[in-house]
Design a protein around this motif. Sequence first.
Motif, short mmCIF file in Angstrom:
data_model
loop_
_atom_site.label_atom_id
_atom_site.label_comp_id
_atom_site.label_asym_id
_atom_site.label_seq_id
_atom_site.Cartn_x
_atom_site.Cartn_y
_atom_site.Cartn_z
N UNK A 60 0.83 -1.21 0.00
CA UNK A 60 0.00 0.00 0.00
C UNK A 60 0.86 1.25 0.00
N UNK A 61 0.31 2.31 -0.62
CA UNK A 61 0.96 3.61 -0.60
C UNK A 61 -0.05 4.66 -0.20
N UNK A 62 -0.41 4.65 1.09
CA UNK A 62 -1.51 5.49 1.56
C UNK A 62 -1.24 6.98 1.41
N UNK A 63 0.02 7.39 1.45
CA UNK A 63 0.32 8.83 1.37
C UNK A 63 -0.10 9.40 0.01
N UNK A 64 0.44 8.82 -1.07
CA UNK A 64 0.05 9.31 -2.39
C UNK A 64 -1.41 8.99 -2.70
N UNK A 65 -1.91 7.91 -2.15
CA UNK A 65 -3.33 7.60 -2.32
C UNK A 65 -4.18 8.72 -1.73
N UNK A 66 -3.79 9.22 -0.56
CA UNK A 66 -4.55 10.31 0.06
C UNK A 66 -4.53 11.55 -0.83
N UNK A 67 -3.39 11.82 -1.46
CA UNK A 67 -3.30 12.98 -2.35
C UNK A 67 -4.20 12.81 -3.57
N UNK A 68 -4.27 11.58 -4.09
CA UNK A 68 -5.13 11.35 -5.25
C UNK A 68 -6.61 11.54 -4.91
N UNK A 69 -6.92 11.50 -3.62
CA UNK A 69 -8.30 11.70 -3.15
C UNK A 69 -8.52 13.13 -2.62
N UNK A 70 -7.52 14.00 -2.86
CA UNK A 70 -7.60 15.42 -2.45
C UNK A 70 -7.59 15.62 -0.94
N UNK A 71 -6.99 14.66 -0.22
CA UNK A 71 -6.82 14.81 1.23
C UNK A 71 -5.37 14.47 1.58
N UNK A 72 -4.38 15.21 1.03
CA UNK A 72 -2.97 14.84 1.18
C UNK A 72 -2.54 14.67 2.63
N UNK A 73 -1.82 13.57 2.86
CA UNK A 73 -1.26 13.16 4.15
C UNK A 73 -2.31 12.76 5.18
N UNK A 74 -3.58 12.76 4.82
CA UNK A 74 -4.61 12.30 5.75
C UNK A 74 -4.81 10.79 5.54
N UNK A 75 -3.81 10.03 5.95
CA UNK A 75 -3.83 8.60 5.66
C UNK A 75 -4.90 7.85 6.45
N UNK A 76 -5.44 8.46 7.51
CA UNK A 76 -6.52 7.84 8.27
C UNK A 76 -7.90 8.29 7.79
N UNK A 77 -7.93 9.09 6.75
CA UNK A 77 -9.22 9.57 6.22
C UNK A 77 -10.09 8.37 5.83
N UNK A 78 -11.39 8.42 6.13
CA UNK A 78 -12.27 7.28 5.85
C UNK A 78 -12.20 6.77 4.41
N UNK A 79 -12.09 7.69 3.43
CA UNK A 79 -12.06 7.25 2.04
C UNK A 79 -10.74 6.56 1.71
N UNK A 80 -9.64 7.03 2.30
CA UNK A 80 -8.34 6.37 2.12
C UNK A 80 -8.40 4.96 2.70
N UNK A 81 -8.93 4.86 3.91
CA UNK A 81 -9.01 3.56 4.56
C UNK A 81 -9.96 2.62 3.82
N UNK A 82 -11.03 3.17 3.25
CA UNK A 82 -11.96 2.33 2.49
C UNK A 82 -11.27 1.70 1.30
N UNK A 83 -10.47 2.48 0.58
CA UNK A 83 -9.79 1.94 -0.59
C UNK A 83 -8.68 0.97 -0.20
N UNK A 84 -8.00 1.24 0.92
CA UNK A 84 -6.99 0.28 1.38
C UNK A 84 -7.64 -1.05 1.74
N UNK A 85 -8.80 -1.00 2.37
CA UNK A 85 -9.52 -2.23 2.70
C UNK A 85 -9.92 -2.97 1.42
N UNK A 86 -10.32 -2.20 0.41
CA UNK A 86 -10.68 -2.81 -0.87
C UNK A 86 -9.48 -3.51 -1.50
N UNK A 87 -8.32 -2.87 -1.45
CA UNK A 87 -7.10 -3.48 -1.99
C UNK A 87 -6.76 -4.75 -1.22
N UNK A 88 -6.86 -4.69 0.10
CA UNK A 88 -6.60 -5.88 0.93
C UNK A 88 -7.54 -7.02 0.56
#
Length: 259
Positions: free
Chosen positions: A172-200
Amino acid sequence: MRRNRLKEKIARQEPVFGLFVSIPHPIIIEMIGHAEYDFVIIDYEHASTNIETVEELIRAAELLDLTPLVRISSVNRMEMTKFLDSGAQGIVIPHVESREQVEEAVSYAFYHPIGTRSLNSGRPGIFAKHSLSDYIADANREVMIIPMIESAEGAEKIRDIVSVPQVSFVLEGAADLSQSLSVPWQTDHPEVQRLLEHVLEESHRQGIPYAAVSRSMEAHLRWAERGVQIFVLGDDRNTAFRSYWNKQKEYRQALGVRA
């Protein structure tokens, strides 16, 4: 050809721990090895280093039985060939967003009949000391391909990405993932975590291990409860900096000095 101990440990479902390495000096690798980590990811995407230095870092990793992986800057035949010929046992591909990216990397990383990696009798083949035909088979068995998912597009296409047979695990690359979702460095943001769960979930559904970057003990344990056994504990620079910083604060505060 050296055995890939990381690959063996993952196959045995043992928890494994690694670090990104950005400081271009072999002594860093030595310290990480003596600290009993399992693998290092030598960073050629962000770090200020060169190919000759990467080879020295790989050599240091071999001395400590660390599995040396290299994060490349892009899927490039010449770059990948040089790293693999230097002894890298795996390639970490940043910013993967399609199956085609992984297939291209596979073609450069594996010999016939899987890929078209250029033939060479250098370090990994022990300079042709033994049969090079046997070496080719060994190399195809030991090399790892690790795609990093660092964007919403990559997460959405994870099923296709992990369907490539040579994928060893997904990182996983949550940092850049957060930026792609317009919430840079918010790696605990619900949408970031949702996509990480999807990848898992999609990775595990296809029998591909998932690697998490442990940013806190709470998150580390949460991923472990979800069946994750591959952990990257940050990078060498931040690990060293926080140790230096916390140590001086502790000693200042012991004297009543404001840190």
